[in-house]
Design an enzyme around this catalytic site. Structure first.
Site, short mmCIF file in Angstrom:
data_model
loop_
_atom_site.label_atom_id
_atom_site.label_comp_id
_atom_site.label_asym_id
_atom_site.label_seq_id
_atom_site.Cartn_x
_atom_site.Cartn_y
_atom_site.Cartn_z
N SER A 185 45.07 45.20 34.18
CA SER A 185 46.00 44.08 34.32
C SER A 185 47.34 44.29 33.65
CB SER A 185 45.35 42.81 33.76
OG SER A 185 45.05 42.96 32.39
N HIS A 213 41.92 42.21 39.64
CA HIS A 213 43.28 42.42 40.17
C HIS A 213 43.27 43.27 41.44
CE1 HIS A 213 45.66 40.66 36.84
NE2 HIS A 213 44.56 40.92 36.16
N LYS A 244 43.41 34.96 41.68
CA LYS A 244 44.51 35.87 42.01
C LYS A 244 44.68 35.94 43.53
CE LYS A 244 44.17 38.05 37.57
NZ LYS A 244 43.23 37.06 36.98
#
Lengths: 393, 81
Positions: A185, A213, A244
């Protein structure tokens, strides 16, 4: 009396120094969201380049409609855990949809991505086991590992040879779990999965990848790191988040192990918290459908990432990784410069993340950008222009 | 290996983390006195692991605050074989 909060005095002083230099970078308030990439803060419009909204899906009409319908039909909340109160049909639907998307047999949904890591890691490993975790792992992985009570061995970031050495030293027996991340990240680099999967021929262990991610982002199907590397069979467990690429809130764990669903009765962060709200589950289901139907979003994300990466590097800025990634971190020399540059960026109309130790690897200070498929090329060019004006000068 | 032999090696390994140049001794509390954050302590422990070719699980790190605590653990591991 010992004042319990006094131990945080140093944090308070450090925070105050940041406030004294301008805006509170850790507490920006978006007064209005105009789009996935634009907000009104105070009376100014800001380009958002630090939201992890990779697919730019938060204002998708079909997704919003699904959320509204769920609110109308199922109410605002579940008011309890799935173990105590039972599930809503949509919890199970989301788990089936995710399992299908991932090409895996089993999936368990959690209320947040953080809890997915706490639950999966503490459910898989116990006090007689060993967890090997990458040194640059996210805090939720560290916390999940701690909750497990397992022996914890940290290996050097992205270094399979270092893991090999540490596994060779081990003499305690018990199960062994190796934990990697798809995209890390802070710096945006990804685990060299082939190197770690190859180690399975030498050492016995099960492999978990946190695709927080990289879910929706990596691979021809957007399934994550294993999909990109063509090594999904080498990954035993996958963790992901809905906060996300899915644009909601929640998380999941998935795998093919025949006992996988037993984890529901062994994971405290799953058992002892309220289940995800109807609106969040419904929007996650709808967003997943959009991701599956619109692979062009992923292509736009990568085109935008390439443009920003090239633009910032052309300014002579040093990035966290040499490989293009939707996470593009610009290295700063020290904390005070980072705060000053962050403020200058914000004043000029672009929001990025300010990242400083100990939340970063190797004590790096970073201006961290995350790219969205919803950014236009004009947005990207504007971000580069502002970096040129206030950071690269 | 004895603790007395290990202590100066640990002090040497602490060098790059001792940014304020504090005087190091057996009783030095590594995170508190050297003002090293949690990640820095773990990075330093990795250096100790590699130097002595032993494993120091993270679970042990929170219980080994001083140089002598760490030297005792290293000595126990080295003399185990």
């Amino acid at each position: 009396m010992v004042d319990l909060l006094e131990k945080h005095r140093a944090i308070a002083d450090r925070f105050q120094r940041m406030i004294d230099m301008g805006v509170n970078a850790l507490g920006v308030t978006n007064d209005q969201m105009i789009s996935p990439t634009r907000a009104i803060v105070g009376n100014r419009e800001i380009i958002l380049a630090g939201t992890n909204n990779y697919m730019g899906i938060t204002f998708e009409p079909s997704v919003i409609a699904a959320g509204k319908k769920a609110l109308d039909e199922f109410g605002t909340g579940t008011t309890g855990s799935r173990i105590a109160n039972g599930s809503f049909a949509m919890h199970k639907e989301l788990e089936r949809s995710l399992a299908k998307f991932l090409g895996l047999k089993h999936c368990i949904v959690f209320t947040t991505g953080y809890q997915a890591n706490l639950g999966m890691l503490s459910g898989l490993a116990g006090p007689k086991d060993t967890i090997y975790l990458d040194a640059d792992s996210h805090s939720s992985i560290y916390d999940g590992c701690t909750l497990s009570g397992a022996k914890l061995v940290r290996f050097r970031h992205n270094d399979a040879a270092d893991l090999d050495k540490r596994m060779a030293r081990d003499d305690t027996g018990g199960g062994r779990l190796v934990v990697l991340e798809g995209i890390y990240s802070m710096l945006g680099d990804r685990a060299p999965l082939a190197d770690f999967v190859a180690l399975k021929k030498k050492h016995d262990f099960q492999l978990l990848v946190d695709d927080a991610h990289s879910f929706g982002v990596l691979g021809p199907n957007g399934r994550g790191l294993g999909d990109e590397a063509g090594l999904e069979d080498g990954v035993d467990f996958v963790i992901g988040t809905f906060s996300k690429s899915i644009g909601a809130i929640g998380g999941f764990g998935a795998g093919n192990h025949p006992l996988f669903d037993t984890l529901r009765y062994a994971m405290r962060p799953y058992m002892f918290t309220a289940s995800a709200s109807p609106a969040s589950v419904a929007t996650s289901i709808a967003a997943l459908e959009v991701l599956a139907k619109e692979p062009e979003r992923r292509q736009r994300l990568w085109d935008n990432s390439q443009r920003l990466f090239d633009g910032l590097r052309a300014l002579g800025l040093e990035t966290g990784t040499d490989v293009v990634s939707p996470v593009i971190a610009v290295k700063m020399p020290d904390e005070l410069t980072t705060i000053a540059k962050w403020n200058a960026l914000f004043e000029s109309g672009v929001y990025v993340n300010m990242a400083v130790p100990p939340g970063t690897p190797n004590r790096l200070c970073l201006l961290r950008c995350s790219v969205s498929a919803a950014h236009s090329f004009d947005d990207i060019d504007r971000i580069i222009e502002i970096f040129k004006k206030v950071v690269a000068n | 290996m004895t603790e007395a032999e290990i202590i100066p090696i640990i002090c040497d390994l602490l060098g790059p983390y001792n940014l304020e140049g504090k005087l190091l001794a057996a009783e030095t509390d590594i995170p508190a006195e050297l003002n090293i954050d949690s990640v820095g302590v773990l990075d330093f422990i990795m250096e100790v692991e590699d130097h002595f070719d032993i494993e120091i699980p993270m679970n042990v790190v929170s219980e080994t605050r001083t140089v002598i605590d760490l030297a005792r653990y290293v000595a126990a591991q080295k003399n185990k074989a």
